[in-house]
Write a protein that holds these residues in place. Structure first.
Motif, PDB file in Angstrom:
ATOM      1  N   ALA A 142       0.899  -1.076   0.075  1.00 37.05           N
ATOM      2  CA  ALA A 142      -0.128   0.095  -0.017  1.00 37.05           C
ATOM      3  C   ALA A 142       0.831   1.348   0.105  1.00 37.05           C
ATOM      4  N   GLU A 143       1.868   1.200   0.637  1.00 38.61           N
ATOM      5  CA  GLU A 143       2.921   2.498   0.541  1.00 38.61           C
ATOM      6  C   GLU A 143       3.364   2.582  -0.684  1.00 38.61           C
ATOM      7  N   ASP A 144       3.704   1.590  -1.414  1.00 38.42           N
ATOM      8  CA  ASP A 144       4.462   1.983  -2.782  1.00 38.42           C
ATOM      9  C   ASP A 144       4.618   0.553  -3.635  1.00 38.42           C
ATOM     10  N   HIS A 145       4.729   0.643  -4.853  1.00 37.09           N
ATOM     11  CA  HIS A 145       4.828  -0.562  -5.500  1.00 37.09           C
ATOM     12  C   HIS A 145       5.156  -0.231  -6.926  1.00 37.09           C
ATOM     13  N   LEU A 146       5.410  -1.163  -7.632  1.00 36.04           N
ATOM     14  CA  LEU A 146       5.800  -0.931  -9.215  1.00 36.04           C
ATOM     15  C   LEU A 146       4.287  -0.677  -9.763  1.00 36.04           C
ATOM     16  N   TYR A 177      12.108  -4.486  -4.209  1.00 38.75           N
ATOM     17  CA  TYR A 177      11.795  -2.906  -4.342  1.00 38.75           C
ATOM     18  C   TYR A 177      12.754  -1.802  -4.256  1.00 38.75           C
ATOM     19  N   LYS A 178      13.701  -2.061  -3.614  1.00 38.50           N
ATOM     20  CA  LYS A 178      14.794  -1.109  -3.265  1.00 38.50           C
ATOM     21  C   LYS A 178      15.489  -0.557  -4.587  1.00 38.50           C
ATOM     22  N   THR A 179      15.683  -1.792  -5.420  1.00 34.64           N
ATOM     23  CA  THR A 179      16.168  -1.287  -6.835  1.00 34.64           C
ATOM     24  C   THR A 179      15.211  -0.231  -7.639  1.00 34.64           C
ATOM     25  N   TYR A 180      13.842  -0.764  -7.500  1.00 40.51           N
ATOM     26  CA  TYR A 180      13.042   0.024  -8.171  1.00 40.51           C
ATOM     27  C   TYR A 180      12.691   1.257  -7.686  1.00 40.51           C
ATOM     28  N   ARG A 181      13.001   1.607  -6.418  1.00 43.43           N
ATOM     29  CA  ARG A 181      12.747   2.891  -5.584  1.00 43.43           C
ATOM     30  C   ARG A 181      13.867   3.884  -5.986  1.00 43.43           C
ATOM     31  N   ALA A 182      15.268   3.174  -5.993  1.00 41.37           N
ATOM     32  CA  ALA A 182      16.302   4.034  -6.424  1.00 41.37           C
ATOM     33  C   ALA A 182      16.206   4.358  -7.985  1.00 41.37           C
ATOM     34  N   TYR A 183      15.587   3.657  -8.715  1.00 39.19           N
ATOM     35  CA  TYR A 183      15.417   3.986 -10.157  1.00 39.19           C
ATOM     36  C   TYR A 183      14.479   5.096 -10.092  1.00 39.19           C
ATOM     37  N   VAL A 184      13.439   5.193  -9.280  1.00 37.85           N
ATOM     38  CA  VAL A 184      12.581   6.257  -9.402  1.00 37.85           C
ATOM     39  C   VAL A 184      12.939   7.474  -9.023  1.00 37.85           C
ATOM     40  N   ARG A 185      13.814   7.456  -7.905  1.00 35.79           N
ATOM     41  CA  ARG A 185      14.488   8.650  -7.459  1.00 35.79           C
ATOM     42  C   ARG A 185      15.414   9.164  -8.459  1.00 35.79           C
ATOM     43  N   SER A 238       0.852   7.743  -0.336  1.00 32.48           N
ATOM     44  CA  SER A 238       2.180   7.901   0.335  1.00 32.48           C
ATOM     45  C   SER A 238       2.897   8.790  -0.536  1.00 32.48           C
ATOM     46  N   GLN A 239       3.934   9.565   0.059  1.00 31.56           N
ATOM     47  CA  GLN A 239       4.905  10.141  -0.769  1.00 31.56           C
ATOM     48  C   GLN A 239       5.359   9.417  -1.738  1.00 31.56           C
ATOM     49  N   LYS A 240       5.976   7.982  -1.575  1.00 36.70           N
ATOM     50  CA  LYS A 240       6.328   7.060  -2.371  1.00 36.70           C
ATOM     51  C   LYS A 240       5.431   6.951  -3.563  1.00 36.70           C
ATOM     52  N   GLU A 251       5.187   9.447  -5.895  1.00 34.79           N
ATOM     53  CA  GLU A 251       6.259   9.685  -6.997  1.00 34.79           C
ATOM     54  C   GLU A 251       6.275   8.544  -8.031  1.00 34.79           C
ATOM     55  N   SER A 252       5.788   7.426  -7.494  1.00 35.59           N
ATOM     56  CA  SER A 252       5.848   6.082  -8.817  1.00 35.59           C
ATOM     57  C   SER A 252       4.549   6.966  -9.866  1.00 35.59           C
ATOM     58  N   LEU A 253       3.497   7.217  -9.392  1.00 36.86           N
ATOM     59  CA  LEU A 253       2.483   7.707 -10.230  1.00 36.86           C
ATOM     60  C   LEU A 253       3.004   8.817 -11.093  1.00 36.86           C
ATOM     61  N   LEU A 254       3.696   9.800 -10.569  1.00 32.29           N
ATOM     62  CA  LEU A 254       4.085  10.846 -11.204  1.00 32.29           C
ATOM     63  C   LEU A 254       5.295  10.507 -12.456  1.00 32.29           C
ATOM     64  N   LEU A 255       6.059   9.605 -12.181  1.00 31.57           N
ATOM     65  CA  LEU A 255       6.991   9.184 -12.894  1.00 31.57           C
ATOM     66  C   LEU A 255       6.279   8.264 -14.098  1.00 31.57           C
ATOM     67  N   GLN A 256       5.491   7.540 -13.773  1.00 30.79           N
ATOM     68  CA  GLN A 256       4.846   6.979 -14.736  1.00 30.79           C
ATOM     69  C   GLN A 256       4.018   7.701 -15.524  1.00 30.79           C
ATOM     70  N   GLN A 257       3.412   8.644 -15.141  1.00 30.51           N
ATOM     71  CA  GLN A 257       2.824   9.696 -16.000  1.00 30.51           C
ATOM     72  C   GLN A 257       3.765  10.596 -16.783  1.00 30.51           C
ATOM     73  N   LEU A 258       4.919  10.868 -16.402  1.00 30.69           N
ATOM     74  CA  LEU A 258       5.796  11.974 -17.263  1.00 30.69           C
ATOM     75  C   LEU A 258       6.641  10.800 -18.204  1.00 30.69           C
ATOM     76  N   GLN A 259       6.697   9.694 -17.913  1.00 33.41           N
ATOM     77  CA  GLN A 259       7.329   8.706 -18.779  1.00 33.41           C
ATOM     78  C   GLN A 259       6.352   8.422 -20.068  1.00 33.41           C
ATOM     79  N   SER A 260       5.001   8.850 -19.895  1.00 33.81           N
ATOM     80  CA  SER A 260       4.173   8.754 -21.259  1.00 33.81           C
ATOM     81  C   SER A 260       3.929  10.145 -22.164  1.00 33.81           C
TER      82      SER A 260
END
Length: 355
Positions: free
Chosen positions: A29-33, A123-131, A195-197, A200-209
């Protein structure tokens, strides 16, 4: 012989049948791919139980109990989720750090014969990628900022622009908040922010589109939307952008806000509780005046006064500080379909492709 699981550190470059997050529901719930489903091998209570035994008894007992719980939960997932999967099924599986939880699930699925990929580092690999992406990607776009006093319909206009094919970064939608004291979203009850995280996942997904060669329209938000902070790289680019200001008569703004914030009209006690946070700025005399109008149902009078007394001065200071590069001021009489369509005809015809 069944295939062994393979590993990747760049799951975003391949397509999978499913992305499976085996962490606990609260971690998920906090964050996921983006697009992941949650098939926990330990739920929150089980994870806490195993962790307590690990710390207070000994690691060996914890591993025995954990293994039994993991086996039970994977068995349930096999029956309930994986039973109808075809032979060519190819999932990506991950947990927190790419350790025992994801390996347990991947080993069982591989033994069945499916081709399984594990996210190395989890998940830590994915989170580093998002940042990293949110540090770099926002800088690559050119932004157009839509400004206007509260009630000018900025969000509504931008969403209509999106329907016409414009690239619109709807930060309020991603943050699930309208960006002000009374901006909490309401769907029968208060609707929580991500959550903040996860934001940021949703924001990145939007920007990448988005297309880098086209401008991105965004509203003149603050650095903070409710409890969510914008990435500094995006915020800096927004402040440098050219702006279009929408001007609307105050009577039209009041009418629009009455429609947009109808939930607060229906729940005046919640509204008054929120307004109490302004006591330190304006004192009890002003708050009591607002409370009296709310109790008497004098909504137009209350909204017009709080706009002129609080929102408009606050917004003007923010605009002068952060979004002073106003290139066009566009006035419309109201936010009816005809007025908005005429506005969009002009704005869209004067939006240029980036050379």
């Amino acid at each position: 012989m069944p295939p062994l699981p393979t590993y990747t550190q760049q799951p975003w470059i391949e397509t999978y049948s499913e992305i499976i997050d085996v962490r606990s529901p609260s971690e998920f719930a906090e964050d996921h791919l983006p697009g992941a489903i949650n098939l926990p091998v330990l739920d929150d209570a089980e994870r806490a139980e195993v962790g307590t035994i690990y710390e207070q008894v000994n690691p060996f007992n914890a591993r025995k109990i954990g293994a039994a719980l993991v086996a039970k939960n994977i068995s349930q997932h096999l029956v309930q989720h994986f039973a109808d999967k075809e032979k060519n099924y190819h999932p990506l599986v991950y947990c927190w750090r790419g350790g025992q939880r994801s390996n347990s699930m991947a080993s069982v699925l591989s033994q069945i014969g499916w081709r399984v990929t594990l996210l190395a580092g989890g998940y830590k690999t994915y989170r580093a990628y998002v940042r990293q992406q949110l540090e770099d990607l926002p800088k690559k776009f050119t932004y157009q900022v839509m400004c206007g006093l509260t009630g000018s319909g900025k969000t509504y206009i931008l969403r209509q622009m999106c329907k016409r094919g414009a690239q619109v970064l709807d930060l309020e939608s991603l943050a699930n908040h309208r960006g002000s004291l009374l901006g909490e979203e309401w769907q029968g009850k208060a609707s929580p922010q991500p959550s903040q995280k996860y934001f940021e996942s949703l924001l990145l997904q939007q920007l990448q589109s988005f297309n880098l060669e086209q401008p991105v329209w965004v509203e003149s938000e603050s650095l903070k939307i409710g409890s969510i902070y914008l990435p500094q790289s995006l915020w800096e680019k927004m402040k440098q952008a050219s702006c279009v200001e929408i001007q609307l008569p105050i009577t039209a703004r009041v009418e629009f806000l009455l429609q947009t914030y109808s939930h607060l009209v229906n729940y005046p006690d919640i509204l008054k509780a929120k307004l109490e946070k302004l006591k330190f700025r304006y004192g009890w005399q002003k708050l009591n005046e607002w409370y009296q109008w709310i109790d008497a149902g004098k909504w137009e009078l209350f909204i017009e006064d709080i706009l002129q007394f609080h929102y408009d001065p606050t917004y003007r200071k923010s605009i002068q500080r952060h979004f002073s590069n106003v290139e066009r001021v566009l006035s419309i009489p109201d936010l009816c379909d005809r007025s908005v369509d005429q506005l969009l005809d002009y704005v869209c015809s004067n939006t240029y492709t980036i050379a």
